[in-house]
Enzyme design. Sequence first.
Site, short mmCIF file in Angstrom:
data_model
loop_
_atom_site.label_atom_id
_atom_site.label_comp_id
_atom_site.label_asym_id
_atom_site.label_seq_id
_atom_site.Cartn_x
_atom_site.Cartn_y
_atom_site.Cartn_z
N TYR A 44 -10.65 15.68 -7.67
CA TYR A 44 -9.74 14.99 -8.59
C TYR A 44 -8.86 15.99 -9.34
O TYR A 44 -7.63 15.81 -9.44
CB TYR A 44 -10.55 14.15 -9.57
CG TYR A 44 -9.70 13.39 -10.57
CD1 TYR A 44 -8.85 12.38 -10.14
CD2 TYR A 44 -9.74 13.69 -11.93
CE1 TYR A 44 -8.07 11.67 -11.06
CE2 TYR A 44 -8.97 13.00 -12.84
CZ TYR A 44 -8.13 11.99 -12.40
OH TYR A 44 -7.34 11.31 -13.29
N ASN A 67 1.52 5.59 -10.81
CA ASN A 67 0.28 5.45 -11.57
C ASN A 67 -0.95 5.29 -10.67
O ASN A 67 -2.05 5.68 -11.06
CB ASN A 67 0.38 4.25 -12.51
CG ASN A 67 -0.96 3.84 -13.07
OD1 ASN A 67 -1.50 4.49 -13.96
ND2 ASN A 67 -1.53 2.75 -12.53
N LYS A 78 -4.65 16.37 -9.34
CA LYS A 78 -3.80 16.27 -10.54
C LYS A 78 -3.08 17.59 -10.83
O LYS A 78 -1.97 17.58 -11.37
CB LYS A 78 -4.64 15.82 -11.74
CG LYS A 78 -5.16 14.39 -11.60
CD LYS A 78 -4.02 13.39 -11.35
CE LYS A 78 -4.52 11.97 -11.27
NZ LYS A 78 -3.43 10.99 -11.02
N ALA A 124 -8.01 18.96 -8.42
CA ALA A 124 -7.05 19.53 -7.47
C ALA A 124 -5.86 18.61 -7.27
O ALA A 124 -4.71 19.05 -7.22
CB ALA A 124 -7.74 19.82 -6.14
N ASP A 146 0.86 -1.18 0.00
CA ASP A 146 0.00 0.00 0.00
C ASP A 146 0.89 1.23 0.00
O ASP A 146 1.56 1.54 0.99
CB ASP A 146 -0.89 -0.01 1.24
CG ASP A 146 -1.88 1.14 1.29
OD1 ASP A 146 -1.73 2.09 0.49
OD2 ASP A 146 -2.80 1.11 2.12
#
Length: 262
Positions: free
Chosen positions: A145, A81, A149, A147, A56
């Site tokens: 999302y 990724n 990226k 924010a 994790d």
Amino acid sequence: MSRKTVLITGAGTGIGRALAVEADRLGHRLILVGRRPQPLVELASGLQRASVLPADVTTPRGRALIAASVVQTGLDILINNAGVVPSGAIGTTMDDEIAAALALNVAAPIALTRDLLDSLIVSRGQVVNMGSIFGDIAFPYFATYSASKFALRGFSDALRRELAPQGVGVTYVAPRATRTDAAQGFDRLVGPMAMTLDAPEAVAAHAWRAITARKREQLPPTRERLFVALQRLRPALIDRALIRLARDPAVIAAANDLSSRP
């Protein structure tokens, strides 16, 4: 690019899986990282040179396991990724959703890159951060999302400048929406927002061309390149288009439906 040792997080499904398959086709050695062992084992069984490392990346223990493995194998390319795609109206977004998105999409790539940096410096290697077009064009109903990226893109730019004197490259890859399990989370918005979803295999092949060339960044070979240019040069044009989209009753209904899901 000669044979490299490549570590991919979130390798069990979606874009991560496609990146691994393409890397194997190119002859690289792979370290497949993910939370769930089974998808990694199934993937590795069909590849030529792959090892499996369940971990994790959001936890210090998980990152320590990865770092200990890399000390043994060396590392040429780290591909950050793993990620999640939260969506829906920001007014209904819960604290735990925000925390989980930022932990996986932002904090984990930063911390894992730091933990593996010594190995990357030795190999004069490369960090690849898998971003999104939404990291350039902030979309309504994808605020958290977007924010995350935007943050990953900023980290990539700063990291590239910091590590250049040590010979470590940094590539930021920004695909558009992709046909993965994560896309099921915003499926109600695909139609009303007229989204086009690419196949993971196409995204992976395009990404590996950028990785091999050690490019600074890679945008999709589609009309989104124009939209990104407009966002950077004439943001008011993008504002008007996306505000109009956000007002669309069909989009509002779809976003509310997403927000009401358990």
